[in-house]
Scaffold this motif. Structure first.
Motif, PDB file in Angstrom:
ATOM      1  N   ASN A  53      11.321  68.801  29.970  1.00  0.00           N
ATOM      2  CA  ASN A  53       9.864  68.873  30.032  1.00  0.00           C
ATOM      3  C   ASN A  53       9.305  68.690  28.620  1.00  0.00           C
ATOM      4  O   ASN A  53       9.654  69.453  27.718  1.00  0.00           O
ATOM      5  N   ASN A 110       6.635  69.519  27.437  1.00  0.00           N
ATOM      6  CA  ASN A 110       5.851  70.699  27.041  1.00  0.00           C
ATOM      7  C   ASN A 110       6.721  71.920  26.765  1.00  0.00           C
ATOM      8  O   ASN A 110       6.207  72.990  26.444  1.00  0.00           O
ATOM      9  N   THR A 112       4.846  76.630  30.579  1.00  0.00           N
ATOM     10  CA  THR A 112       6.084  75.952  31.015  1.00  0.00           C
ATOM     11  C   THR A 112       7.329  76.617  30.463  1.00  0.00           C
ATOM     12  O   THR A 112       8.447  76.252  30.854  1.00  0.00           O
ATOM     13  N   TRP A 113       7.163  77.579  29.560  1.00  0.00           N
ATOM     14  CA  TRP A 113       8.322  78.271  28.981  1.00  0.00           C
ATOM     15  C   TRP A 113       8.942  79.268  29.945  1.00  0.00           C
ATOM     16  O   TRP A 113      10.013  79.813  29.674  1.00  0.00           O
ATOM     17  N   ARG A 135      -2.095  78.870  27.176  1.00  0.00           N
ATOM     18  CA  ARG A 135      -1.613  77.879  28.151  1.00  0.00           C
ATOM     19  C   ARG A 135      -0.333  77.187  27.699  1.00  0.00           C
ATOM     20  O   ARG A 135       0.490  76.784  28.513  1.00  0.00           O
ATOM     21  N   GLU A 136      -0.184  77.032  26.405  1.00  0.00           N
ATOM     22  CA  GLU A 136       0.978  76.309  25.882  1.00  0.00           C
ATOM     23  C   GLU A 136       2.301  76.967  26.259  1.00  0.00           C
ATOM     24  O   GLU A 136       3.353  76.325  26.243  1.00  0.00           O
TER      25      GLU A 136
END
Length: 262
Positions: free
Chosen positions: A99, A101, A81-82, A77-78
């Motif tokens: 962002n 994240n 946002t990439w 999940r980490e």
């Protein structure tokens, strides 16, 4: 019978609505593989050997979809946002609110950092190399530098040849699918450009490339009205930019990889 009929109508509506609003893969598999295939043609010999060693002979085209393949696994999940950058259209990336994240730029830089780290294991280097290939592709998809309020066009509802979809999906995959070429055919039929043109396209930083892609995102948003039925004219007007971005993504991916492994 009336109640049963109503249930079927409701189910049909829910299925259609969920399909239209689904978040689609970035560039679609064909687009990402095209970027990877094009990049392979611009790699230096040393770069090819090191990549082959890390990926156990797998091609860039094959691993290019890895970033999407792992999306369904909660352990990763980490990295979600990439895949994109959301920023206001009146500011550059450098001046935008970041962002916390992470985003496409910070994600790419993290991949580079781990690949260059002598203490990174082969497995870690291979993992982040696959992500890097994917993210450089994402960076050149206009809707991945789109607006936060509509999730990069994912909630901008349109039709594609009478079928419900969203603007993000049109740019990710609908136009590519309609063109009906394999990733190999798309790569092999890229525009012929000179060595000087290649060098020109490879100029600049990641931030410069994001700002450039944002200018195309603005064009993409202005290309359709909500609910509009996009057809042949839309394809005629916009697929040239899709092809150009795929080629540019491949050429720039090669630059990033040659610098990492030279």
């Amino acid at each position: 019978m009336k109640s049963v009929k109503s249930i079927y109508i409701l189910l049909g509506f829910l299925i259609t609505f969920s399909t239209v609003n689904a978040t689609t893969p970035d560039w679609g598999a064909t687009g990402h593989r095209t970027v990877g295939k094009i990049a392979e043609g611009y790699l230096k010999g040393k770069t090819k050997r090191k990549i082959a060693e890390l990926l156990d002979g797998q091609s860039l085209a094959l691993v290019s979809t890895f970033g999407d393949d792992i999306k369904s696994d909660k352990r990763y999940r980490e990295f979600y946002t990439w895949h994109y950058v959301n920023m206001s259209f009146d500011v550059s990336y450098q001046d935008s609110e970041k962002n916390p994240n992470g985003d496409l730029v910070t994600g790419i830089k993290k991949c580079q950092e781990i690949i260059l780290d002598e203490n990174s294991s082969k497995d870690d280097k291979a993992f982040y190399l696959k992500l890097l290939v994917h993210f450089i592709g994402d960076l050149h998809q206009p809707m991945h530098v789109g607006r936060a309020e509509d999730k990069g066009g994912n909630t901008v509802q349109v039709q594609w040849f009478d079928n419900g979809t969203n603007l993000h999906s049109v740019w990710d995959s609908k136009m590519i699918e309609y063109y009906n070429m394999t990733f190999t055919e798309l790569a092999e039929n890229s525009d012929e450009i000179s060595k000087e043109q290649v060098k020109f396209l490879q100029k600049g930083t990641l931030e410069d490339w994001v700002n450039e892609t944002q200018s195309f995102a603005i064009k993409a948003y202005g290309s359709a009205e909500v609910g509009e039925n996009l057809r042949y004219k839309y394809m005629y007007d916009n697929f040239g930019l899709v092809r150009s971005q795929l080629q540019k993504g491949g050429i720039r991916l090669a630059k990033v990889l040659n610098e990492l492994f030279s």
